[in-house]
Design a protein around this motif. Structure first.
Motif, PDB file in Angstrom:
ATOM      1  N   THR A  67      44.246  37.899  40.179  1.00 50.67           N
ATOM      2  CA  THR A  67      44.437  37.298  41.500  1.00 50.67           C
ATOM      3  C   THR A  67      44.032  38.296  42.572  1.00 50.67           C
ATOM      4  OG1 THR A  67      46.736  38.060  41.524  1.00 50.67           O
ATOM      5  CG2 THR A  67      46.321  35.824  40.720  1.00 50.67           C
ATOM      6  N   PRO A  68      43.597  37.824  43.737  1.00 50.95           N
ATOM      7  CA  PRO A  68      43.187  38.724  44.819  1.00 50.95           C
ATOM      8  C   PRO A  68      44.333  39.614  45.275  1.00 50.95           C
ATOM      9  CG  PRO A  68      42.404  36.496  45.230  1.00 50.95           C
ATOM     10  CD  PRO A  68      43.359  36.414  44.069  1.00 50.95           C
ATOM     11  N   ARG A  69      43.981  40.774  45.833  1.00 50.90           N
ATOM     12  CA  ARG A  69      44.989  41.679  46.374  1.00 50.90           C
ATOM     13  C   ARG A  69      45.608  41.093  47.641  1.00 50.90           C
ATOM     14  NH1 ARG A  69      42.447  47.806  46.377  1.00 50.90           N
ATOM     15  NH2 ARG A  69      42.268  48.094  44.126  1.00 50.90           N
ATOM     16  N   ASP A  70      46.791  41.571  47.942  1.00 56.39           N
ATOM     17  CA  ASP A  70      47.447  41.155  49.187  1.00 56.39           C
ATOM     18  C   ASP A  70      46.827  41.853  50.393  1.00 56.39           C
ATOM     19  OD1 ASP A  70      49.191  39.463  47.843  1.00 56.39           O
ATOM     20  OD2 ASP A  70      50.651  41.069  47.524  1.00 56.39           O
ATOM     21  N   GLY A 153      40.658  33.225  61.667  1.00 59.16           N
ATOM     22  CA  GLY A 153      40.621  32.581  60.359  1.00 59.16           C
ATOM     23  C   GLY A 153      39.226  32.077  60.011  1.00 59.16           C
ATOM     24  N   GLY A 154      39.179  31.184  59.006  1.00 62.59           N
ATOM     25  CA  GLY A 154      37.919  30.581  58.603  1.00 62.59           C
ATOM     26  C   GLY A 154      36.919  31.537  57.997  1.00 62.59           C
ATOM     27  N   LEU A 155      37.381  32.519  57.209  1.00 65.71           N
ATOM     28  CA  LEU A 155      36.471  33.512  56.647  1.00 65.71           C
ATOM     29  C   LEU A 155      35.457  32.878  55.697  1.00 65.71           C
ATOM     30  CD1 LEU A 155      38.842  36.526  55.886  1.00 65.71           C
ATOM     31  CD2 LEU A 155      37.457  36.095  57.918  1.00 65.71           C
ATOM     32  N   ASP A 156      35.936  32.020  54.802  1.00 65.91           N
ATOM     33  CA  ASP A 156      35.029  31.405  53.828  1.00 65.91           C
ATOM     34  C   ASP A 156      33.987  30.541  54.528  1.00 65.91           C
ATOM     35  OD1 ASP A 156      36.656  32.658  52.049  1.00 65.91           O
ATOM     36  OD2 ASP A 156      37.264  30.866  50.946  1.00 65.91           O
ATOM     37  N   GLU A 157      34.393  29.856  55.567  1.00 62.74           N
ATOM     38  CA  GLU A 157      33.457  29.008  56.299  1.00 62.74           C
ATOM     39  C   GLU A 157      32.392  29.854  56.991  1.00 62.74           C
ATOM     40  OE1 GLU A 157      36.684  28.825  56.386  1.00 62.74           O
ATOM     41  OE2 GLU A 157      37.145  26.835  55.561  1.00 62.74           O
ATOM     42  N   GLN A 158      32.801  30.987  57.573  1.00 60.45           N
ATOM     43  CA  GLN A 158      31.834  31.884  58.208  1.00 60.45           C
ATOM     44  C   GLN A 158      30.851  32.434  57.178  1.00 60.45           C
ATOM     45  OE1 GLN A 158      33.396  34.843  61.054  1.00 60.45           O
ATOM     46  NE2 GLN A 158      35.378  33.807  60.920  1.00 60.45           N
ATOM     47  N   SER A 211      34.545  35.073  50.875  1.00 59.24           N
ATOM     48  CA  SER A 211      34.007  35.420  52.188  1.00 59.24           C
ATOM     49  C   SER A 211      33.016  36.572  52.121  1.00 59.24           C
ATOM     50  CB  SER A 211      35.144  35.772  53.152  1.00 59.24           C
ATOM     51  OG  SER A 211      35.890  36.878  52.668  1.00 59.24           O
ATOM     52  N   ALA A 212      32.413  36.784  50.968  1.00 56.40           N
ATOM     53  CA  ALA A 212      31.400  37.830  50.798  1.00 56.40           C
ATOM     54  C   ALA A 212      30.056  37.201  50.447  1.00 56.40           C
ATOM     55  CB  ALA A 212      31.809  38.814  49.706  1.00 56.40           C
ATOM     56  N   PRO A 255      41.370  40.231  50.247  1.00 59.54           N
ATOM     57  CA  PRO A 255      42.720  39.615  50.318  1.00 59.54           C
ATOM     58  C   PRO A 255      42.633  38.127  50.635  1.00 59.54           C
ATOM     59  CG  PRO A 255      42.611  41.662  51.577  1.00 59.54           C
ATOM     60  CD  PRO A 255      41.196  41.302  51.236  1.00 59.54           C
ATOM     61  N   GLU A 256      43.650  37.392  50.176  1.00 58.40           N
ATOM     62  CA  GLU A 256      43.722  35.969  50.485  1.00 58.40           C
ATOM     63  C   GLU A 256      44.209  35.776  51.911  1.00 58.40           C
ATOM     64  OE1 GLU A 256      46.224  34.476  47.242  1.00 58.40           O
ATOM     65  OE2 GLU A 256      44.425  33.467  46.461  1.00 58.40           O
TER      66      GLU A 256
END
Length: 256
Positions: A67-70, A153-158, A211-212, A255-256
């Motif tokens: 799982t992703p890090r905090d 917010g919206g990292l994945d969308e960016q 988001s990468a 991080p999530e």
């Protein structure tokens, strides 16, 4: 703009299949005993396999593990310097250039501000696949842009927009001879294969994990034994190994 650093001097999936053939006749009881033995052996191998630990970033196929890090400490996602040179699927002969930038390491950065980690690097590598791979030499160029935090917010969308921009640029620069393929190596992956007018083969991959967004290109070296000619299949097999490693790395560390 990525800060330049002095380059340091500085690498698939393996599997096995066991087959067992039973010949001759036997009684039902004999088969029963055989079944019990197979069950015991299978249980043993499952138990020992579960007990073996490996690197957290090793991945079989595109399936995510862990799982992703905090949170992401400053400098932990410096992929060019701290990760790519240590991927076992790539044998690096020489680091030609390497630079990473983490906003969290910039003087004056405040917690809660937008944070991005990026990098660019280039390597001379010995490929794992292809004819005369032991004597061949490729150049691998790699770059990445990871959005770690944005107060809006919206990292994945960016990141999805950045991915589409990279794809659009690659398509505009391509010609009719370019072979384009989509892959399931990461959240999104598309490759471009072509041969230059001077005979060197090229392979570009654009991928996105959360988001990468990251791209890397392979190119044959005209000075090697194959005069820079590399098959798409050899490029593709090497690319699959590298993207799956990077996919798991970005997935776990952002991080999530």
């Amino acid at each position: 703009m990525v800060d330049e650093k002095a380059p340091p001097k500085k690498q698939g999936l393996h599997g096995w299949k066991a087959a067992l053939a039973v010949f001759g006749c036997g009684t039902l009881a004999a088969f029963g005993v055989f079944g019990v033995l197979v069950l015991i052996v299978g249980t043993f191998f499952r138990a020992t396999s579960t007990g073996v630990s490996g690197e957290a970033d090793q991945v079989a196929g595109a399936e995510q593990t862990g799982t992703p890090r905090d949170e992401l400490p400053a400098g932990d996602l410096n992929v060019c310097e701290n990760y790519v040179p240590n991927i076992s699927d790539v044998t690096i002969r020489e680091t030609l250039s390497s630079a990473d930038r983490d906003d969290a390491q910039v003087e004056g950065f405040q917690t809660g501000e937008r944070r991005e980690v990026s990098g660019e690097c280039s390597f001379s590598i010995q490929p794992a696949y292809g004819v005369d791979s032991q004597s061949s030499q490729w150049v691998m160029d790699f770059s990445y842009q990871a959005l770690v935090f944005d107060p809006s917010g919206g990292l994945d969308e960016q990141a999805a927009e950045v991915f589409e921009s990279e794809i659009s640029q690659a398509e505009q620069e391509s010609n009719d001879s370019v072979e384009i393929d989509d892959h399931d190596w990461a959240g999104e992956s598309r490759s471009f294969y072509w041969v230059s007018e001077t005979g060197e083969s090229h392979y570009l991959v654009v991928s996105r994990t959360r988001s990468a967004v990251y791209t890397f290109g392979f190119a044959g070296d005209s000075a090697d034994a194959n005069a820079g000619a590399v098959s798409k299949n050899a490029f593709q097999r090497q690319a699959a190994d590298v993207v799956q490693r990077l996919d798991n790395r970005f997935f776990l560390l952002i991080p999530e």
